[in-house]
Structures are given as structure tokens and as C-alpha cells.
Write a protein that holds these residues in place. Structure first.
Motif, short mmCIF file in Angstrom:
data_model
loop_
_atom_site.label_atom_id
_atom_site.label_comp_id
_atom_site.label_asym_id
_atom_site.label_seq_id
_atom_site.Cartn_x
_atom_site.Cartn_y
_atom_site.Cartn_z
N ARG A 1 1.03 6.57 -6.97
CA ARG A 1 -0.15 7.38 -7.28
C ARG A 1 0.00 8.84 -6.86
O ARG A 1 -0.71 9.69 -7.34
CB ARG A 1 -1.39 6.78 -6.61
CG ARG A 1 -1.74 5.43 -7.11
CD ARG A 1 -2.37 5.52 -8.47
NE ARG A 1 -2.64 4.20 -8.97
CZ ARG A 1 -2.32 3.80 -10.18
NH1 ARG A 1 -1.73 4.61 -11.02
NH2 ARG A 1 -2.60 2.59 -10.58
N GLY A 2 0.88 9.11 -5.93
CA GLY A 2 1.04 10.47 -5.44
C GLY A 2 0.19 10.71 -4.21
O GLY A 2 -0.84 10.07 -4.01
N THR A 3 0.61 11.65 -3.41
CA THR A 3 -0.10 11.91 -2.15
C THR A 3 -1.48 12.49 -2.38
O THR A 3 -2.37 12.32 -1.55
CB THR A 3 0.73 12.86 -1.27
OG1 THR A 3 1.00 14.04 -2.03
CG2 THR A 3 2.02 12.21 -0.82
N ALA A 4 -1.69 13.17 -3.48
CA ALA A 4 -3.00 13.78 -3.75
C ALA A 4 -4.04 12.74 -4.14
O ALA A 4 -5.23 13.02 -4.13
CB ALA A 4 -2.87 14.82 -4.84
N ASN A 5 -3.61 11.55 -4.49
CA ASN A 5 -4.53 10.53 -4.99
C ASN A 5 -4.49 9.28 -4.12
O ASN A 5 -4.37 8.17 -4.63
CB ASN A 5 -4.20 10.21 -6.44
CG ASN A 5 -5.39 9.69 -7.19
OD1 ASN A 5 -6.47 9.51 -6.63
ND2 ASN A 5 -5.20 9.47 -8.48
N GLU A 6 -4.61 9.45 -2.82
CA GLU A 6 -4.52 8.32 -1.89
C GLU A 6 -5.70 7.36 -2.05
O GLU A 6 -5.56 6.16 -1.92
CB GLU A 6 -4.45 8.84 -0.45
CG GLU A 6 -4.21 7.74 0.55
CD GLU A 6 -3.95 8.28 1.94
OE1 GLU A 6 -4.37 7.62 2.89
OE2 GLU A 6 -3.34 9.35 2.06
N ARG A 7 -6.87 7.90 -2.37
CA ARG A 7 -8.05 7.04 -2.54
C ARG A 7 -7.85 6.05 -3.69
O ARG A 7 -8.27 4.90 -3.61
CB ARG A 7 -9.29 7.89 -2.79
CG ARG A 7 -9.72 8.65 -1.55
CD ARG A 7 -10.98 9.43 -1.78
NE ARG A 7 -12.06 8.49 -2.06
CZ ARG A 7 -13.21 8.83 -2.60
NH1 ARG A 7 -13.43 10.08 -2.92
NH2 ARG A 7 -14.15 7.93 -2.80
N LEU B 1 0.83 -1.21 0.00
CA LEU B 1 0.00 0.00 0.00
C LEU B 1 0.86 1.26 0.00
O LEU B 1 0.57 2.23 -0.70
CB LEU B 1 -0.95 -0.01 1.20
CG LEU B 1 -1.93 1.15 1.28
CD1 LEU B 1 -2.81 1.22 0.03
CD2 LEU B 1 -2.79 1.02 2.53
N PHE B 2 1.95 1.23 0.74
CA PHE B 2 2.89 2.36 0.76
C PHE B 2 3.44 2.62 -0.64
O PHE B 2 3.49 3.77 -1.09
CB PHE B 2 4.02 2.07 1.75
CG PHE B 2 5.12 3.09 1.73
CD1 PHE B 2 4.94 4.33 2.33
CD2 PHE B 2 6.32 2.81 1.09
CE1 PHE B 2 5.96 5.28 2.29
CE2 PHE B 2 7.33 3.75 1.05
CZ PHE B 2 7.15 5.00 1.65
N ILE B 3 3.81 1.56 -1.33
CA ILE B 3 4.36 1.71 -2.69
C ILE B 3 3.30 2.24 -3.64
O ILE B 3 3.56 3.13 -4.46
CB ILE B 3 4.95 0.38 -3.18
CG1 ILE B 3 6.21 0.05 -2.37
CG2 ILE B 3 5.26 0.42 -4.67
CD1 ILE B 3 6.74 -1.34 -2.58
#
Length: 159
Positions: free
Chosen positions: A15-21, A8-10
Motif C-alpha cells: 500500500r505504501g507508507t503514505a497509506n498505512e491506514r 501487516l508488514f507486507i
């Protein structure tokens, strides 16, 4: 499932921090696929894969033929001959050690690099990466093995 947090971290990093969902959604999709694969886990041998016996609704035999022939055709492009015999090529082309830095030597070396670069950007990637994409998860490693068999057959025929 072991190493879920690391995966999940990878995914979050990709995906970038703005797209965590999106990363969390993709992780759930991966987990679902892994569970489905576990439920339908059959013991598929190399022999079953080659002949299409057993679980043929997956068309694994067709995939085996595809990856084997992709590797054979890749071998027949001549890249193995170029990379194996290129170091002795200038001597066969009439270049001795004194003339090695002349225009003919530079041109010959450039052509070997150009040929290897074009091959690496085109043919090299497909037969080695495609098997990992087309085989179901439960036989992915064995599918890649069939690709190596094709590579061996192709290079064995060339040399």
C-alpha cells in the motif's frame, strides 16, 4: 493467527507508507473473513465438492465444473503439442542441421516463441489463477486440486 505482524508488514509495503491506514483496514478485513470461515467450517470432501452434496448454498459443484472445464479447454488450445513437439518441428519441416540458422529456422522458432507468449499472456493465467479466487477459503486448496484434475484430463485426451 500466526504471522500477523509479517502479513501487516507486507500489506503496508504494498500500500505504501503514505497509506498505512488502508493496510490496517485491509488486515482487519482479512482477519474477519478468516474468523467467519472458521466458524462455518464444515468437513467438505472432494466427493461433496464434485456432486454438490453437503453445503450446496455455496454452489461449490458449479465452481468445480468451471475450473475443470477451463483447464480442459486450455489443453485443447494446442499449447501442449506446440511446446512438446516444437524442438523436433524444424526437422519435420525440411530443415536439417546445416540449414538450422536460415530464414526458415528463424521464422519457425519465432512462431513458437510468439505462440507461447500469446498463450501465456491470455489462456495460461485464467485457469490457473481463477480457482484460487472463486473457492471459499476452507476449500481453496481442494478447488485448485480440481483444476489440476481438469488439466490432467485435458492433456490426457490430447496425447
Amino acid at each position: 493467527m500466526g504471522r500477523r505482524d509479517e502479513a501487516l508488514f507486507i500489506l503496508k509495503r504494498v500500500r505504501g507508507t503514505a497509506n498505512e491506514r488502508a493496510a490496517i483496514f485491509e488486515m482487519r478485513e482479512i482477519e474477519t473473513i478468516v474468523e467467519l470461515e472458521k466458524e462455518s467450517e464444515d468437513h467438505i470432501t472432494y466427493f461433496d465438492m464434485l456432486l454438490g452434496t453437503g453445503n450446496e448454498n455455496l454452489h461449490i459443484a458449479r465452481r468445480v465444473q468451471l475450473v475443470v472445464w477451463l483447464q480442459i479447454l486450455q489443453s485443447w488450445t494446442g499449447i501442449a503439442g506446440v511446446t512438446m513437439y516444437a524442438p523436433s518441428g524444424p526437422a519435420r519441416g525440411g530443415l536439417d542441421h546445416a540449414d538450422n540458422q536460415g530464414p526458415r529456422g528463424i521464422a519457425a522458432t519465432s512462431m513458437v516463441y510468439l505462440d507461447t507468449f500469446i498463450f501465456g499472456a491470455t489462456w495460461l493465467t485464467v485457469p490457473w489463477l481463477y480457482p484460487a479466487e472463486i473457492f471459499p477459503l476452507k476449500v481453496r486448496v481442494k478447488g485448485n486440486t480440481w483444476g489440476v484434475v481438469g488439466w490432467s484430463l485435458g492433456n490426457g485426451h490430447v496425447f
